[in-house]
Design a protein around this motif. Structure first.
Motif, PDB file in Angstrom:
ATOM      1  N   ARG A 351       0.995  -1.195  -0.006  1.00  0.00           N
ATOM      2  CA  ARG A 351       0.049   0.126  -0.055  1.00  0.00           C
ATOM      3  C   ARG A 351       0.820   1.259  -0.012  1.00  0.00           C
ATOM      4  O   ARG A 351       1.762   1.349   1.051  1.00  0.00           O
ATOM      5  CB  ARG A 351      -0.830   0.052   1.155  1.00  0.00           C
ATOM      6  N   VAL A 352       0.928   2.067  -0.859  1.00  0.00           N
ATOM      7  CA  VAL A 352       1.644   3.291  -1.297  1.00  0.00           C
ATOM      8  C   VAL A 352       1.383   4.233  -0.269  1.00  0.00           C
ATOM      9  O   VAL A 352       0.189   4.569   0.101  1.00  0.00           O
ATOM     10  CB  VAL A 352       1.337   3.744  -2.520  1.00  0.00           C
ATOM     11  N   SER A 353       2.413   4.722   0.564  1.00  0.00           N
ATOM     12  CA  SER A 353       2.485   5.791   1.493  1.00  0.00           C
ATOM     13  C   SER A 353       2.926   7.207   0.798  1.00  0.00           C
ATOM     14  O   SER A 353       3.456   7.245  -0.115  1.00  0.00           O
ATOM     15  CB  SER A 353       3.241   5.364   2.728  1.00  0.00           C
ATOM     16  N   ALA A 354       2.513   8.148   1.598  1.00  0.00           N
ATOM     17  CA  ALA A 354       2.864   9.495   1.099  1.00  0.00           C
ATOM     18  C   ALA A 354       4.471   9.545   1.022  1.00  0.00           C
ATOM     19  O   ALA A 354       5.096   9.268   1.997  1.00  0.00           O
ATOM     20  CB  ALA A 354       2.485  10.560   2.062  1.00  0.00           C
ATOM     21  N   GLY A 355       4.842  10.176  -0.250  1.00  0.00           N
ATOM     22  CA  GLY A 355       6.217  10.454  -0.201  1.00  0.00           C
ATOM     23  C   GLY A 355       6.892   9.170  -0.996  1.00  0.00           C
ATOM     24  O   GLY A 355       8.289   9.384  -1.477  1.00  0.00           O
ATOM     25  N   GLN A 356       6.175   8.191  -1.167  1.00  0.00           N
ATOM     26  CA  GLN A 356       6.739   6.950  -1.682  1.00  0.00           C
ATOM     27  C   GLN A 356       6.901   6.991  -3.284  1.00  0.00           C
ATOM     28  O   GLN A 356       5.882   7.720  -3.756  1.00  0.00           O
ATOM     29  CB  GLN A 356       6.229   5.631  -1.387  1.00  0.00           C
ATOM     30  N   SER A 381       5.004   6.664 -14.054  1.00  0.00           N
ATOM     31  CA  SER A 381       5.512   6.444 -12.803  1.00  0.00           C
ATOM     32  C   SER A 381       4.789   7.024 -11.708  1.00  0.00           C
ATOM     33  O   SER A 381       5.170   7.210 -10.368  1.00  0.00           O
ATOM     34  CB  SER A 381       7.141   7.103 -12.769  1.00  0.00           C
ATOM     35  N   GLN A 382       3.797   8.039 -11.810  1.00  0.00           N
ATOM     36  CA  GLN A 382       2.888   8.592 -10.868  1.00  0.00           C
ATOM     37  C   GLN A 382       2.267   7.766  -9.967  1.00  0.00           C
ATOM     38  O   GLN A 382       1.592   6.867 -10.514  1.00  0.00           O
ATOM     39  CB  GLN A 382       1.765   9.749 -11.647  1.00  0.00           C
ATOM     40  N   LEU A 383       2.276   7.695  -8.676  1.00  0.00           N
ATOM     41  CA  LEU A 383       1.869   6.911  -7.587  1.00  0.00           C
ATOM     42  C   LEU A 383       0.780   8.148  -6.788  1.00  0.00           C
ATOM     43  O   LEU A 383       1.137   9.076  -6.263  1.00  0.00           O
ATOM     44  CB  LEU A 383       2.621   6.187  -6.700  1.00  0.00           C
ATOM     45  N   VAL A 384      -0.104   7.394  -6.143  1.00  0.00           N
ATOM     46  CA  VAL A 384      -0.926   8.155  -5.176  1.00  0.00           C
ATOM     47  C   VAL A 384      -1.177   7.550  -3.762  1.00  0.00           C
ATOM     48  O   VAL A 384      -0.910   6.123  -3.833  1.00  0.00           O
ATOM     49  CB  VAL A 384      -2.448   8.255  -5.757  1.00  0.00           C
ATOM     50  N   PRO A 385      -1.003   8.117  -2.682  1.00  0.00           N
ATOM     51  CA  PRO A 385      -0.924   7.561  -1.421  1.00  0.00           C
ATOM     52  C   PRO A 385      -2.453   6.593  -1.382  1.00  0.00           C
ATOM     53  O   PRO A 385      -3.477   7.105  -1.688  1.00  0.00           O
ATOM     54  CB  PRO A 385      -1.238   8.760  -0.399  1.00  0.00           C
ATOM     55  N   GLY A 386      -2.226   5.352  -0.493  1.00  0.00           N
ATOM     56  CA  GLY A 386      -3.228   4.206  -0.800  1.00  0.00           C
ATOM     57  C   GLY A 386      -3.416   3.463  -1.740  1.00  0.00           C
ATOM     58  O   GLY A 386      -4.100   2.605  -1.683  1.00  0.00           O
ATOM     59  N   GLN A 387      -2.539   3.671  -2.918  1.00  0.00           N
ATOM     60  CA  GLN A 387      -2.709   2.903  -4.051  1.00  0.00           C
ATOM     61  C   GLN A 387      -2.060   1.259  -3.758  1.00  0.00           C
ATOM     62  O   GLN A 387      -1.087   1.477  -3.091  1.00  0.00           O
ATOM     63  CB  GLN A 387      -1.905   3.481  -5.181  1.00  0.00           C
ATOM     64  N   ARG A 388      -2.859   0.505  -4.303  1.00  0.00           N
ATOM     65  CA  ARG A 388      -2.322  -1.026  -4.080  1.00  0.00           C
ATOM     66  C   ARG A 388      -1.473  -1.350  -5.333  1.00  0.00           C
ATOM     67  O   ARG A 388      -1.932  -1.586  -6.091  1.00  0.00           O
ATOM     68  CB  ARG A 388      -3.571  -1.951  -3.549  1.00  0.00           C
ATOM     69  N   LEU A 389      -0.369  -1.886  -4.742  1.00  0.00           N
ATOM     70  CA  LEU A 389       0.645  -2.173  -5.839  1.00  0.00           C
ATOM     71  C   LEU A 389       1.117  -3.853  -5.853  1.00  0.00           C
ATOM     72  O   LEU A 389       1.189  -4.404  -4.420  1.00  0.00           O
ATOM     73  CB  LEU A 389       1.669  -1.488  -5.660  1.00  0.00           C
ATOM     74  N   ILE A 390       1.238  -4.518  -6.679  1.00  0.00           N
ATOM     75  CA  ILE A 390       1.632  -5.878  -6.841  1.00  0.00           C
ATOM     76  C   ILE A 390       3.371  -5.820  -6.607  1.00  0.00           C
ATOM     77  O   ILE A 390       3.877  -5.036  -7.632  1.00  0.00           O
ATOM     78  CB  ILE A 390       1.386  -6.814  -8.131  1.00  0.00           C
TER      79      ILE A 390
END
Length: 422
Positions: A351-356, A381-390
């Motif tokens: 789960r993506v956290s802020a700043g990652q 390459s853009q991610l958002v906090p809370g995004q779920r990644l494999i």
């Protein structure tokens, strides 16, 4: 009178706005190729230097080293980057013998060895925004076309030896088709198709005449290359000092026919693990996946008598699990191909956290950024906090253990100690 004052005021505001914009322009904006800044064109040759021209002429061999204002501008840029150029001089001690040998075997001009400085700053781990990877910045499809292997354990685009032979083969083919080394260098940057179209538009096969019809990056790429040849050969004349690289050590090359942990090997060698990783940059998981059918190379510092027993144990005696090798999905997004379907097994999520970002997440789970993009079907390459990644697609290991295999010490073609030749 008021009208005149207003007009004069507006004119001055417009002039100041234009001047501010010009001052804000940064001539050292870095584009996709790491060491080629985009420089503005100027109508006249205002910074001609006869010494630089004479020195370039003295270096002339097979590749035409034309001297003009575009080349001079890049000479000015690179001679002012003393720290970076000092680092390149240090790395050249290790990498240039590798490049030279591959180029020589395929009868390619030795001057081409300077291109990886332009491409990647001689960093095997370099990855561009479009996925070009390694010292020579190969795209996935081109790499596979020139025999480089990419799977979940290894990416040979990052292997200095393998990638250098692939690059030499590309230049052999490009020169055979285009008949000019500057055109072949341009094609390496933008593709043969773009060069062919520029040739047709210009009605010429001279690089400097077709240059206006090439992509902007390629217009700068060739003069930057010529300038780099100059700076690397006349660094002392510009007070550029070589910085000793940590790679400048005597090394041994061995072939192993079993899986070997580079971390365990570094411990046995009593050395920094990151240095051993740098000597073997193509192994994604820091595991050398050798098999009897496909032995793999390990480059390591010369083994001392005191560490020999521990090194032997790591290379030969440790029990192993079964490992599954999976061919990498095509990470060349220009082909727009779907990734291979996920097989049954263990899948890890994050789960993506802020700043990652993708790089920090890839480092955390010991995977590649390209893997994350393919597994998660990411276009950018853009991610958002809370995004779920494999973040992992591991397959459950089988219970059976393979028979013990032993290391095969053999000198590989064209590999010697890294202090001069690897």
């Amino acid at each position: 009178m008021k009208t005149c004052v207003r007009l004069l005021t507006c004119s001055m505001i417009a002039f100041l706005s234009f001047t501010a914009k010009a001052q804000q322009f940064d001539p050292l904006v870095i584009n996709d190729t790491t060491t080629v800044p985009i420089l503005p064109e100027s109508p006249a040759f205002v910074n001609y230097n006869p010494k630089h021209q004479q020195r370039l002429e003295s270096l002339q061999q097979q590749v035409p080293l034309t001297y003009n204002e575009s080349v001079q501008k890049y000479i000015d840029v690179y001679t002012n980057r003393k720290n970076q150029m000092g680092q390149m001089l240090g790395l050249s001690t290790y990498y240039f013998p590798i490049f030279e040998q591959a180029l020589k075997e395929l009868d390619i001009p030795a001057e081409i060895k300077y291109l990886p400085i332009i491409e990647s700053s001689m960093n095997p781990q370099a990855v561009s925004r479009v996925g070009a990877t390694g010292l020579w910045q190969f795209m996935f499809s081109t790499a596979r076309g020139y025999g480089l292997h990419i799977d979940n354990y290894v990416d040979e685009r990052k292997d200095p030896i393998q990638a250098s032979y692939a690059a030499a083969a590309y230049f052999r083919d490009a020169y055979a088709e285009l008949g000019d080394w500057l055109l072949a260098i341009a094609a390496y940057n933008c593709g043969k198709g773009n060069v062919d179209r520029a040739i047709k538009k210009a009605g010429s096969r001279d690089f400097w005449e077709i240059r206006p019809f090439l992509p902007l990056e390629t217009r700068n790429y060739v003069p930057a290359f010529i300038a780099m040849v100059y700076v690397m050969n006349f660094s002392k004349d510009h007070d550029i000092d070589k910085q000793i690289s940590e790679l400048a050590i005597k090394t041994d090359t061995v072939q192993v026919n079993r899986y070997v942990s580079l971390t365990d090997l570094a411990t046995a060698l009593d050395m920094e693990a990151n240095l051993l990783f740098s000597l073997n940059p193509s192994y994604k998981k820091k595991i050398v996946n050798g098999t009897p059918a496909s032995p793999k190379r390990i480059i390591m510092p010369k083994v001392t008598l005191g560490s020999y027993a521990m090194v032997y144990e790591v290379l030969n005696e440790m029990e192993q699990e079964q490992h599954e090798v999976i061919l990498a999905s095509n990470d060349d997004r220009r082909l727009n191909k779907k990734p291979a379907p996920m097989l049954r097994g263990v899948v890890k999520y994050h789960r993506v956290s802020a700043g990652q970002n993708l790089s920090t997440i890839a480092d955390r789970y010991h995977v590649e950024v390209q893997d994350l993009k393919v597994w998660n079907k990411l276009k950018g390459s853009q991610l958002v906090p809370g995004q779920r990644l494999i973040v992992s697609k591991n397959h459950a290991p089988t219970a059976n253990k393979p028979a013990k295999q032993y290391i095969s010490y053999q000198k590989e073609r064209g590999t010697e100690s890294a202090s001069g030749k690897i």
